[in-house]
Structure formats: C-alpha cells, structure tokens
Design an enzyme around this catalytic site. Structure first.
Site, PDB file in Angstrom:
ATOM      1  N   ASP A  89       3.487   9.366  -1.078  1.00 22.92           N
ATOM      2  CA  ASP A  89       2.328   8.582  -0.635  1.00 22.92           C
ATOM      3  C   ASP A  89       2.073   7.455  -1.631  1.00 22.92           C
ATOM      4  OD1 ASP A  89       0.048   7.850   0.794  1.00 22.92           O
ATOM      5  OD2 ASP A  89      -0.646   9.914   0.994  1.00 22.92           O
TER       6      ASP A  89
ATOM      7  N   HIS B 256       0.816  -1.228   0.000  1.00 24.18           N
ATOM      8  CA  HIS B 256       0.000   0.000   0.000  1.00 24.18           C
ATOM      9  C   HIS B 256       0.839   1.264   0.000  1.00 24.18           C
ATOM     10  CE1 HIS B 256      -4.029  -1.853   0.832  1.00 24.18           C
ATOM     11  NE2 HIS B 256      -3.223  -2.879   1.042  1.00 24.18           N
TER      12      HIS B 256
HETATM   13  P1  ADP Z   1      -3.099   6.429   4.662  1.00 22.43           P
HETATM   14  O1  ADP Z   1      -3.436   5.042   4.282  1.00 22.43           O
HETATM   15  O2  ADP Z   1      -1.634   6.724   4.599  1.00 22.43           O
HETATM   16  O3  ADP Z   1      -3.652   6.844   5.986  1.00 22.43           O
HETATM   17  P2  ADP Z   1      -5.016   7.351   2.595  1.00 22.43           P
HETATM   18  O4  ADP Z   1      -5.344   8.733   2.168  1.00 22.43           O
HETATM   19  O5  ADP Z   1      -4.767   6.411   1.482  1.00 22.43           O
HETATM   20  O6  ADP Z   1      -3.766   7.437   3.594  1.00 22.43           O
HETATM   21  O7  ADP Z   1      -6.196   6.747   3.429  1.00 22.43           O
HETATM   22  C1  ADP Z   1      -6.693   7.368   4.573  1.00 22.43           C
HETATM   23  C2  ADP Z   1      -8.079   6.835   4.849  1.00 22.43           C
HETATM   24  O8  ADP Z   1      -8.386   7.051   6.233  1.00 22.43           O
HETATM   25  C3  ADP Z   1      -9.136   7.553   4.040  1.00 22.43           C
HETATM   26  O9  ADP Z   1     -10.129   6.650   3.628  1.00 22.43           O
HETATM   27  C4  ADP Z   1      -9.690   8.583   5.012  1.00 22.43           C
HETATM   28  O10 ADP Z   1     -11.035   8.914   4.807  1.00 22.43           O
HETATM   29  C5  ADP Z   1      -9.522   7.878   6.339  1.00 22.43           C
HETATM   30  N1  ADP Z   1      -9.292   8.913   7.356  1.00 22.43           N
HETATM   31  C6  ADP Z   1      -8.262   9.760   7.441  1.00 22.43           C
HETATM   32  N2  ADP Z   1      -8.427  10.626   8.454  1.00 22.43           N
HETATM   33  C7  ADP Z   1      -9.604  10.323   9.011  1.00 22.43           C
HETATM   34  C8  ADP Z   1     -10.372  10.844  10.088  1.00 22.43           C
HETATM   35  N3  ADP Z   1      -9.964  11.892  10.799  1.00 22.43           N
HETATM   36  N4  ADP Z   1     -11.539  10.252  10.369  1.00 22.43           N
HETATM   37  C9  ADP Z   1     -11.967   9.188   9.662  1.00 22.43           C
HETATM   38  N5  ADP Z   1     -11.297   8.656   8.634  1.00 22.43           N
HETATM   39  C10 ADP Z   1     -10.136   9.206   8.312  1.00 22.43           C
HETATM   40  O1  F6P Z   2      -2.408   2.473   4.017  1.00 18.55           O
HETATM   41  C1  F6P Z   2      -1.120   2.593   4.525  1.00 18.55           C
HETATM   42  C2  F6P Z   2      -1.083   2.201   5.984  1.00 18.55           C
HETATM   43  O2  F6P Z   2       0.221   2.203   6.361  1.00 18.55           O
HETATM   44  C3  F6P Z   2      -1.628   0.848   6.321  1.00 18.55           C
HETATM   45  O3  F6P Z   2      -0.754  -0.203   6.127  1.00 18.55           O
HETATM   46  C4  F6P Z   2      -1.950   1.058   7.743  1.00 18.55           C
HETATM   47  O4  F6P Z   2      -2.840   0.128   8.255  1.00 18.55           O
HETATM   48  C5  F6P Z   2      -2.510   2.461   7.747  1.00 18.55           C
HETATM   49  O5  F6P Z   2      -1.738   3.137   6.813  1.00 18.55           O
HETATM   50  C6  F6P Z   2      -2.544   3.126   9.100  1.00 18.55           C
HETATM   51  O6  F6P Z   2      -1.383   2.901   9.842  1.00 18.55           O
HETATM   52  P1  F6P Z   2      -1.379   2.079  11.193  1.00 18.55           P
HETATM   53  O7  F6P Z   2      -2.065   0.787  10.934  1.00 18.55           O
HETATM   54  O8  F6P Z   2       0.064   1.936  11.540  1.00 18.55           O
HETATM   55  O9  F6P Z   2      -2.125   2.935  12.162  1.00 18.55           O
END
Ligand code: ADP
Ligand code: F6P
Length: 458
Positions: free
Chosen positions: A367, A158
């Site tokens: 990212d 991911h």
């Molecule tokens: P990462 O996997 O690195 O966190 P992404 O943008 O790919 O980044 O995914 C983040 C996911 O987590 C999104 O679906 C987003 O809506 C969710 N998310 C991020 N911040 C919040 C929050 N404050 N409350 C609920 N969901 C969140």
């Molecule tokens: O989507 C990327 C990612 O690193 C996932 O592997 C992971 O579950 C998520 O972000 C949130 O991080 P964590 O599980 O360490 O809170």
C-alpha cells in the site's frame, strides 16, 4: 499568491458529514488540502459521453472550484479500467501476475493524457502551480510541456513505486519514466518508494542521480524527487468525532458486540489490501484458542471498487466465499464472528466504528500509505486506546513504528499480533498510542500539501 491547480482522475468532493463511499485516500486528502489552500480541482467527471468534446463543467465547492470533463466509453475502458487499473496498479503493487500488457491500453492511456493536457491548458495562468496526482497521469507533465507550458508542474504518486526488477517487465517502461522527468517535483509516499525510483533512474535511464537532494538529471531536464508522507485532515476528523452521528455509530457497534472485543477493517475491496489473508489469520486464532466466538467480533467494511475489472470481481468472490465458510464454521445460533459489510459510510460514522474497535487490523500486502491506519489512531479514546496492527508493507509503517508491525502473508505472525493486542495492558496501549497519535496529529494533510507546494514553488 499563485493559484493551485490540482489534476486527478477522480474529483470527489466531500459533502462533509454525509459523505459516503469508497472514495479512497486521494480524494480524502485533496479535499483537505484544497479546502485549506483554494484553487481549481480538475479531472474526470466519472461520466461517459459518446464523442469527447473536452467541454468543462465548472462547480463551486468548499473554498475551491471543480472543473471536470466527460470521457468516451472506449477511453474509460482502455485508460482507466485498462492501463491504469489492469497494468499499472497491479505492477506497482508488486502483482506482476495480475498485470496485463495490451497495446490498446497503452494507446488509450496516452490519448487520455493528451486530452487532459488539451483541456487543461486554457485554464492555466502565468503564475499557477500545477499539481498532478497519481498513476493515471505519469506522462501528463510531458504532454503539458509539449503544449508549451512553462509553469512549475509537480506529480505526487499515491501508490508504491515498484522495484526496478519488476518495473522493467512493463513494455516501454523507459518512455514512461523519461516522460515523468518533465515534472519539476516528483513526490512519493515513503522513502522506500523514493529509493526504488532513484535506483531505476540511475540503472535503467543512466540519469545523473544525487541521492541526498533527490535531484535527477537527464539531458536538459532536472527533476527533484522526494518523500512526502501524506496525512489525514486531523482537525476535521476530530471535529467529526464530536458529532452525535459518530457517537451513535460507536454505540451501534459496541451495543451489538455483546461484550466481545471488536476488531475493525475498513478498506476498498482491493486485492492489495490483504483481505482474504486476514480471514486466514482469524481462522488460525479460532482454531487454536477456545471460545473465540464469545470473545471477538471482526467487522470488515469493504465497499466494492473498480467493479468492471475481472481481478476485482474475483477478489470479491473469494472474500465472500471465505467469509461465508468462516461464519458457517464458527458461528453460534446467536453469534456471528465476522460482519462483512459491502458499503460506504460517512466519515463521522467511520470515526465511531474505529472508536468502538479495540483492535484496528490494517494489513495490506502492499500500500502506498494507508490512511485508514492513521484514521484508526486518531479516533481512539486517549484513556482507553485500541491497538493498531499494521502491515510492514504499507507506506504508513515507516512512520507508525509503534504499531504492532506484521508481515500480512505470515498468518502465524498476524494471529500472534491479534493475541498480543487482545491481552495488551492499558499502560502499554497508552504508551504506543501516544507515540502513534503524535505522528498522525503533527504530520497531517495540511502540512503535507504545504510542504509539497513550497517545494514545487521552489
Ligand atoms: P486507498 O486510497 O487505497 O483506498 P487509504 O487507506 O489510503 O486507501 O484511503 C482510504 C480512504 O477512503 C480513507 O480515508 C477511508 O476512510 C476511506 N474509506 C474507505 N472505505 C470507506 C467506506 N466504506 N466508507 C467511507 N470511506 C471509506
Ligand atoms: O489513493 C489511491 C487511489 O488509487 C487513488 O488514486 C484513487 O482515486 C483511489 O485510490 C480510489 O480508486 P478509484 O478512483 O479507482 O476508485
């Protein structure tokens, strides 16, 4: 039909409309895929236990089963906080300055991968497809093979795959990547990460690599590497947008913005997300344009993440300081330009916040994909859509080419993009949004999972 067994570090079942928290892209995507396909989701419970037993806790979720195990505190420290989040995460996000190489971390990582293999083996039946997720389990396929598992096993990463020049700074990098070649299929978020992986295999492992098919041969092993850009559960997200919760959330932001244009950021509080750099760009905008406090409101939702890791404590402190300074310098007695919120929200509420914002600011320094960019697009009003400002260093930039693409490290460029977005005519906003939305709608998480599973099935 063969069963699907998904393995990931975090098993975070979406409770539907009430779901909150910084669960991250992986959890959001797996909920969508498993709801559609059914099967078992296996991983760490998030709980600690004094002595590891490997005992499974089974639960029924929305159309699938979850199976979780508890880990010992030392394992959590060395495998999760250590090797996964202090070694691999920074290195794979191009931050070798933050990467720490401790032998105990590597040993803990291998130990937990072995424990996962041991606990998983009894669950697997002859025809099952095993689909492993992310950087926590790069060697798990090899461990499963060592236990005699002959099923098809795939891995999806991911996060980005680093350039070869950075990856070679990791002690025992060859061993780690060689172990990955025990998977039948290895998926990446973008063509850029795929190309870096193939380059590494050719250059450092002397593997036979066919760039066109993504086939990598080393000794008696053959793996297929391919890009599978992940998407959102578009249908589910749009349904959430129809709820009263979404409408009320939109109204809360719009009503309190007092006619200012709302800019939104939604990110786990992670140094890869480029959060302090956003404030630098805003600083430039406020310094060079008059009366911005009456024209723009920036809402940053940033729930804390991985709080036991020092670099995460530091980025939080930096952000708090910068936000405080910015607001101190630019607020009026009745207007604050940055609303900085450290908590999670339900996905319906997020929909409403995105819809209320005429600018989506998604500017990670690096990212894997970034699903927030896709959610922002999906949530827009087709008759009056907002503008997405997107980092060219997010995997999503390969697909979302109609966004305003920026280098997040170049404050001037981000400032200019904010200015362009603030003044973009409706026609252009509509044209850009239609193109972006077609990608987000047509390349959703259901199609992503089906594509990966079909490839894994062979
Ligand atoms: P990462 O996997 O690195 O966190 P992404 O943008 O790919 O980044 O995914 C983040 C996911 O987590 C999104 O679906 C987003 O809506 C969710 N998310 C991020 N911040 C919040 C929050 N404050 N409350 C609920 N969901 C969140
Ligand atoms: O989507 C990327 C990612 O690193 C996932 O592997 C992971 O579950 C998520 O972000 C949130 O991080 P964590 O599980 O360490 O809170």
């Amino acid at each position: 039909m063969s069963r699907l067994i998904v393995v990931s570090n975090r098993v975070s079942v979406d409770k539907g409309r009430g779901a909150t928290g910084a669960q991250g892209g992986l959890a959001v995507a797996m909920n969508g895929a498993l709801r559609q396909h059914g099967g078992i989701w296996f991983g760490w419970s998030g709980e600690e236990v004094e002595h590891f037993t490997g005992q499974l806790t089974l639960a029924r979720a929305d159309g699938f089963t979850t199976a979780t195990i508890d880990l010992e505190p030392q394992d959590v420290e060395e495998y999760y906080n250590g090797y996964a989040n202090r070694t691999l995460w920074p290195l794979f996000h191009y931050r070798i300055d933050l990467a720490e190489y401790e032998n105990e971390f590597g040993r803990g990582y291998e130990r937990v991968n072995e424990q996962f293999a041991n606990s998983l083996i009894p669950l697997v039946e002859a025809d099952d497809l095993v689909w492993v997720q992310d950087y926590h389990f790069l060697p798990l396929g090899e461990r499963l093979r060592a236990h005699g598992l002959t099923n098809r096993i795939g891995l999806f990463l991911h996060i980005p795959w680093p350039p070869t020049r950075l990856l070679v700074s990791l002690p025992f990098h060859e061993r780690l990547v060689e172990a990955m070649l025990h998977y039948d299929v290895i998926g990446f978020q973008s063509v850029e990460w795929l190309e870096s992986f193939l380059h590494y295999c050719r250059k450092e492992l002397n593997a036979e690599v066919d760039e066109d098919s993504g086939t990598v041969r080393l000794g008696d092993r053959t793996a297929t590497a391919r890009a599978f850009p992940i998407g959102i559960d578009h249908k589910e997200f749009m349904a959430l947008g129809e709820t009263g919760t979404a409408r009320r959330a939109q109204e809360r932001v719009t009503g309190s913005a007092r006619n200012r244009t709302v800019v939104i950021g939604v990110d786990r509080l992670d140094y890869s997300k480029g959060l302090p750099e956003r404030i630098d760009a805003l600083e430039r905008l406020f310094a060079t344009q008059d009366d911005m406090v009456n024209r723009l409101l920036y809402v940053q939702i940033a729930p804390p993440s991985r709080e036991d890791v020092r670099s995460y404590q530091e980025i939080r402190a930096t952000l708090e300081q910068k936000t405080g300074q910015f607001n101190g310098a630019h607020s009026d007695v009745d207007l604050v330009p940055i609303r900085y919120v450290n908590r999670g929200f339900g996905r319906a509420e997020l929909f409403g916040f995105y819809r209320a914002a005429k600018i989506g600011l998604v500017t990670p320094i690096r990212d894997g994909m970034n699903l927030v960019a896709k959610e922002y697009v999906a949530a827009q009003d087709p008759e009056d859509p907002g503008v997405l400002i997107l980092s060219r260093f997010a995997g999503a930039a390969e697909q979302l080419t109609d966004a305003l693409l920026v280098n997040p490290l170049n404050h001037e460029e981000v400032t200019r993009a904010l200015w362009t977005a603030l003044h973009m005519p409706l026609e252009e906003r509509k044209a850009r949004w239609s193109a972006l939305n077609a990608v987000v709608r047509d390349r959703d998480v259901i199609g992503w999972a089906e594509d990966f599973i079909a490839t894994l099935r062979g």
